[in-house]
Scaffold this active site. Structure first.
Site, mmCIF file in Angstrom:
data_model
loop_
_atom_site.group_PDB
_atom_site.id
_atom_site.type_symbol
_atom_site.label_atom_id
_atom_site.label_comp_id
_atom_site.label_asym_id
_atom_site.label_seq_id
_atom_site.Cartn_x
_atom_site.Cartn_y
_atom_site.Cartn_z
ATOM 1 C CE1 TYR A 45 11.660 -64.259 69.370
ATOM 2 C CE2 TYR A 45 11.157 -66.444 70.215
ATOM 3 C CZ TYR A 45 11.217 -65.544 69.174
ATOM 4 O OH TYR A 45 10.826 -65.925 67.919
ATOM 5 C CE LYS A 100 34.441 -45.956 56.632
ATOM 6 N NZ LYS A 100 34.083 -45.494 55.291
ATOM 7 C CD GLU A 142 33.601 -46.782 52.595
ATOM 8 O OE1 GLU A 142 34.836 -46.649 52.550
ATOM 9 O OE2 GLU A 142 32.863 -46.020 53.228
ATOM 10 C CG ASP A 143 34.997 -48.601 48.526
ATOM 11 O OD1 ASP A 143 35.437 -47.451 48.626
ATOM 12 O OD2 ASP A 143 35.534 -49.584 49.063
ATOM 13 C CG ASP A 168 34.339 -43.889 49.172
ATOM 14 O OD1 ASP A 168 35.318 -44.325 49.787
ATOM 15 O OD2 ASP A 168 33.371 -44.604 48.866
ATOM 16 C CB ALA A 203 33.349 -40.017 44.812
ATOM 17 C CG ASN A 294 46.311 -44.777 49.140
ATOM 18 O OD1 ASN A 294 47.481 -44.954 49.471
ATOM 19 N ND2 ASN A 294 45.425 -44.185 49.919
ATOM 20 C CG ASN A 325 38.175 -41.108 53.954
ATOM 21 O OD1 ASN A 325 39.039 -40.306 53.623
ATOM 22 N ND2 ASN A 325 37.267 -41.546 53.115
#
Length: 386
Positions: A45, A100, A142-143, A168, A203, A294, A325
């Protein structure tokens, strides 16, 4: 929503709720060293860190050498297309994004930070990701719902100098291609000459079609909830019109029965119980079915095999040949970060699919995809992302 209503195994959902409540989040930050002495505090620091900041200000490309950005991925979502739950919003998406990030760390030793955005338009999401991008070495989208996910990814790929990857889309496509390469070997067919039917033009389905086309599969028929996507269809979105250049529909108009007549391969990224035994009987002998909806696939395995399917894959871990995935994205990102890749291309995806398929030395009907827990998995894929 009652979580137990979202899947056939309510026990798993209740156990998951208890486990998450106990942990109060699946991630935490650990230190590579401790600032536990006056000397270390001065190094890490003030005042010592000022020298590092000056160096990076003069040479911005040194950021990865002096910070954790060399191993840091942002997992970004707006919560608009989460699992099979749909648009549940950013807060409800957080447990999935944490999961994830957990997989990134466990399988590839990549630090990942889940970021959920209270942003809804492509412009808002692109601007938000661009604003935080200097903190990261790569972006995992994602999603995010189609069609805006396509625009968001392309714009970010063009405007950022770090890898941007919508898992995806492309993670799914890579694993599907790897599985099909080996499935075609099992049934002794030339994949490039097979007639393929893809149901679902969101997608994942769009990315699968694109990657199969790049691989050399030309006889592809795409369907959405209205039927075959062909030149005779009216009111197609720009994204679906673009699929016309990549597909060769058996007929300009028609439904699943018309599409499957004489087909070799069915790929479903759509909805449960879409496929029945009568449809399968329309397909060519030694047919291949990837039923990836799914939590329930387009057809149950016992029905598929009874109808004559030679090779079956699903998205579930309790059936053979799970298209997951996680077989692809940890290795793809590991290779991109380690090898200084700025943009993940179609060539990278083809290479990843080929490497994944090659890990199965003797493909069989019940084993066309390697296990997620094979120790060489990430290293094998990372080696071809360069």
């Amino acid at each position: 929503m009652d979580p137990s209503a979202a899947a056939p195994n309510g026990d798993v959902y209740q156990q998951s709720i208890k486990a998450h409540l106990k942990l109060r989040g699946k991630l935490s930050l650990s230190l590579k060293d401790d600032p536990d002495t006056k000397e270390k505090l001065s190094l890490f620091y003030t005042p010592g860190v000022a020298a590092v900041s000056r160096l990076i200000a003069e040479q911005p490309d040194k950021l990865n050498d002096y910070s954790w950005t060399n191993n840091l991925v942002a997992v970004v979502s707006d919560g608009s297309a989460v699992l099979g739950l749909g648009d549940i919003g950013p807060k409800a998406a957080m447990p999935v994004m944490e999961g994830k990030a957990m997989l990134f760390k466990h399988f590839a030793d990549i630090d990942a930070v889940p970021i959920v955005l209270n942003a809804h338009s492509a412009d808002q999401i692109v601007n938000a990701v661009k604003a935080i991008a200097p903190s990261f070495g790569a972006i995992n989208l994602e999603d995010i719902a189609a069609p805006k996910c396509f625009e968001i990814e392309e714009r970010l790929k063009d405007q950022l100098d770090i890898p941007v990857f919508h898992d995806d889309q492309h993670g799914t496509a890579v694993v599907v291609l790897a599985g099909l390469i080996n499935a075609a070997k099992v049934v002794n067919k030339d994949l490039k000459r097979c007639r393929v039917v893809v149901v679902g033009a969101g997608a994942a389905g769009t990315a699968i079609i694109k990657l199969l086309n790049v691989y050399g599969v030309k006889q592809i028929t795409a369907l959405d909830s209205q039927g075959i996507i062909g030149p005779g269809r009216r009111g197609l979105s720009p994204e679906k019109r673009a699929l016309l250049d990549l597909t060769r529909p058996v007929d300009h108009l028609g439904g699943l029965d018309r599409a499957l007549d004489g087909a070799d391969i069915f790929i479903g990224v759509s909805r449960p119980n879409l496929l029945n035994t009568e449809y399968i009987k329309l397909m060519n002998p030694r047919s291949i079915v990837f039923a990836l909806a799914n939590p329930q696939p387009e057809i149950e395995p016992d029905l598929a095999f009874r109808a004559g399917v030679a090779v079956l894959a699903t998205g579930r871990s309790d059936y053979p040949n799970q298209v997951n995935n996680a077989l692809a994205f940890p290795g793809i990102f590991r290779g991109a970060l380690d090898n200084g890749v700025k943009r993940i291309t179609d060539d990278h995806k083809l290479a990843a699919a080929g490497a994944l398929a090659a890990m199965v030395k003797r493909p069989a009907a019940g084993r066309i995809i390697p296990s997620l827990f094979e120790t060489s998995l990430v290293k094998t894929i990372a080696a071809v992302i360069k």
